[in-house]
Design an enzyme around this catalytic site. Sequence first.
Site, PDB file in Angstrom:
ATOM      1  N   ASN A 107       0.856  -1.190   0.000  1.00  0.00           N
ATOM      2  CA  ASN A 107       0.000   0.000   0.000  1.00  0.00           C
ATOM      3  C   ASN A 107       0.889   1.236   0.000  1.00  0.00           C
ATOM      4  O   ASN A 107       2.029   1.189   0.450  1.00  0.00           O
ATOM      5  CB  ASN A 107      -0.874   0.004   1.263  1.00  0.00           C
ATOM      6  CG  ASN A 107      -1.824   1.191   1.306  1.00  0.00           C
ATOM      7  OD1 ASN A 107      -2.465   1.514   0.303  1.00  0.00           O
ATOM      8  ND2 ASN A 107      -1.917   1.857   2.437  1.00  0.00           N
ATOM      9  N   HIS A 109       0.717   5.190   1.444  1.00  0.00           N
ATOM     10  CA  HIS A 109      -0.048   6.086   2.310  1.00  0.00           C
ATOM     11  C   HIS A 109       0.621   7.453   2.293  1.00  0.00           C
ATOM     12  O   HIS A 109       1.845   7.550   2.422  1.00  0.00           O
ATOM     13  CB  HIS A 109      -0.092   5.527   3.737  1.00  0.00           C
ATOM     14  CG  HIS A 109      -0.929   6.370   4.650  1.00  0.00           C
ATOM     15  ND1 HIS A 109      -2.306   6.371   4.594  1.00  0.00           N
ATOM     16  CD2 HIS A 109      -0.586   7.263   5.610  1.00  0.00           C
ATOM     17  CE1 HIS A 109      -2.781   7.220   5.488  1.00  0.00           C
ATOM     18  NE2 HIS A 109      -1.756   7.778   6.119  1.00  0.00           N
ATOM     19  N   ASP A 145      -3.224   1.334   7.981  1.00  0.00           N
ATOM     20  CA  ASP A 145      -2.055   2.155   7.656  1.00  0.00           C
ATOM     21  C   ASP A 145      -0.861   1.807   8.549  1.00  0.00           C
ATOM     22  O   ASP A 145      -0.219   2.684   9.149  1.00  0.00           O
ATOM     23  CB  ASP A 145      -2.390   3.650   7.739  1.00  0.00           C
ATOM     24  CG  ASP A 145      -3.469   4.018   6.743  1.00  0.00           C
ATOM     25  OD1 ASP A 145      -3.468   3.445   5.645  1.00  0.00           O
ATOM     26  OD2 ASP A 145      -4.310   4.875   7.061  1.00  0.00           O
TER      27      ASP A 145
HETATM   28  C1  GAR Z   1      -2.580   8.922  -3.042  1.00  0.00           C
HETATM   29  O1  GAR Z   1      -2.108  10.121  -2.490  1.00  0.00           O
HETATM   30  C2  GAR Z   1      -2.408   7.783  -2.051  1.00  0.00           C
HETATM   31  O2  GAR Z   1      -1.241   7.897  -1.279  1.00  0.00           O
HETATM   32  C3  GAR Z   1      -3.634   7.949  -1.193  1.00  0.00           C
HETATM   33  O3  GAR Z   1      -4.656   8.269  -2.088  1.00  0.00           O
HETATM   34  C4  GAR Z   1      -4.100   8.953  -3.210  1.00  0.00           C
HETATM   35  C5  GAR Z   1      -4.541   8.240  -4.448  1.00  0.00           C
HETATM   36  O4  GAR Z   1      -4.136   8.923  -5.600  1.00  0.00           O
HETATM   37  N1  GAR Z   1      -3.917   6.753  -0.462  1.00  0.00           N
HETATM   38  C6  GAR Z   1      -4.447   6.737   0.755  1.00  0.00           C
HETATM   39  O5  GAR Z   1      -4.786   7.748   1.342  1.00  0.00           O
HETATM   40  C7  GAR Z   1      -4.610   5.354   1.372  1.00  0.00           C
HETATM   41  N2  GAR Z   1      -4.782   5.450   2.779  1.00  0.00           N
HETATM   42  P1  GAR Z   1      -4.072   8.193  -7.005  1.00  0.00           P
HETATM   43  O6  GAR Z   1      -5.442   7.526  -7.199  1.00  0.00           O
HETATM   44  O7  GAR Z   1      -3.883   9.305  -7.981  1.00  0.00           O
HETATM   45  O8  GAR Z   1      -2.961   7.207  -6.972  1.00  0.00           O
END
Ligand code: GAR
Length: 212
Positions: A107, A109, A145
């Site tokens: 994952n 984060h 997380d």
């Molecule tokens: C990213 O910033 C990722 O780190 C976050 O969502 C966004 C997705 O962007 N993930 C989380 O918050 C998970 N807990 P993307 O769809 O453009 O990759």
Amino acid sequence: MTSIVILISGRGSNMEAIVKTAQKDAWPAKIAAVISNRPDASGLDFARSHGIPTAVLDHKKFKDRAEFDHQLVQLIDSYTPDLVVLAGFMRILTGDFVSHYEGKLLNIHPSLLPLFPGLHTHEQALAAGVSEHGATVHFVTEALDHGPMVIQASVPVLPGDDADTLAKRVLKQEHIIYPRAVRWFIDNRISIDQGRVLVSPPESQLLVSQDK
Ligand code: GAR
């Protein structure tokens, strides 16, 4: 050939970074599928236009989390992946799901874990007044997380930042560290010793960016 399934919920820019790096560097890997829990996830268009099989499993159609996760496992496993990559997959996963993919579920984060788990990490960082923020690629465990950290990238928090400017600065680093972590996995360079990720041969697991 490592087979990879990527899970998204929206824009999919991290998935895009991984796909583009895989193509550019001719990874010995195949993106077997991109799966979304949201039918309208815009990242699906990118995957389709790059000839990657896509699938949607709409969580709203399931009576509970356990049933959705059970079905999701069936769907993912139909592609027989060696690695499952969560790329902005905004679902809390059941223990059964997580243990099924133990050691092969990554994952990303958007914070320097263990700081700021959960949602709105950029707002959390600004509210806490930290001078650096960042992102973490980690193996997924049952705790939200949390889990052995593969690589982190830090960025400065600058005067005048709001959540959007900070998110943009962090996202740029996400697009560097996530492909790198996946490549390490493909090349069998990662091991986990007492909860700690070791990379061999050793390579920095912390990128410090001074980007404005
Ligand atoms: C990213 O910033 C990722 O780190 C976050 O969502 C966004 C997705 O962007 N993930 C989380 O918050 C998970 N807990 P993307 O769809 O453009 O990759």
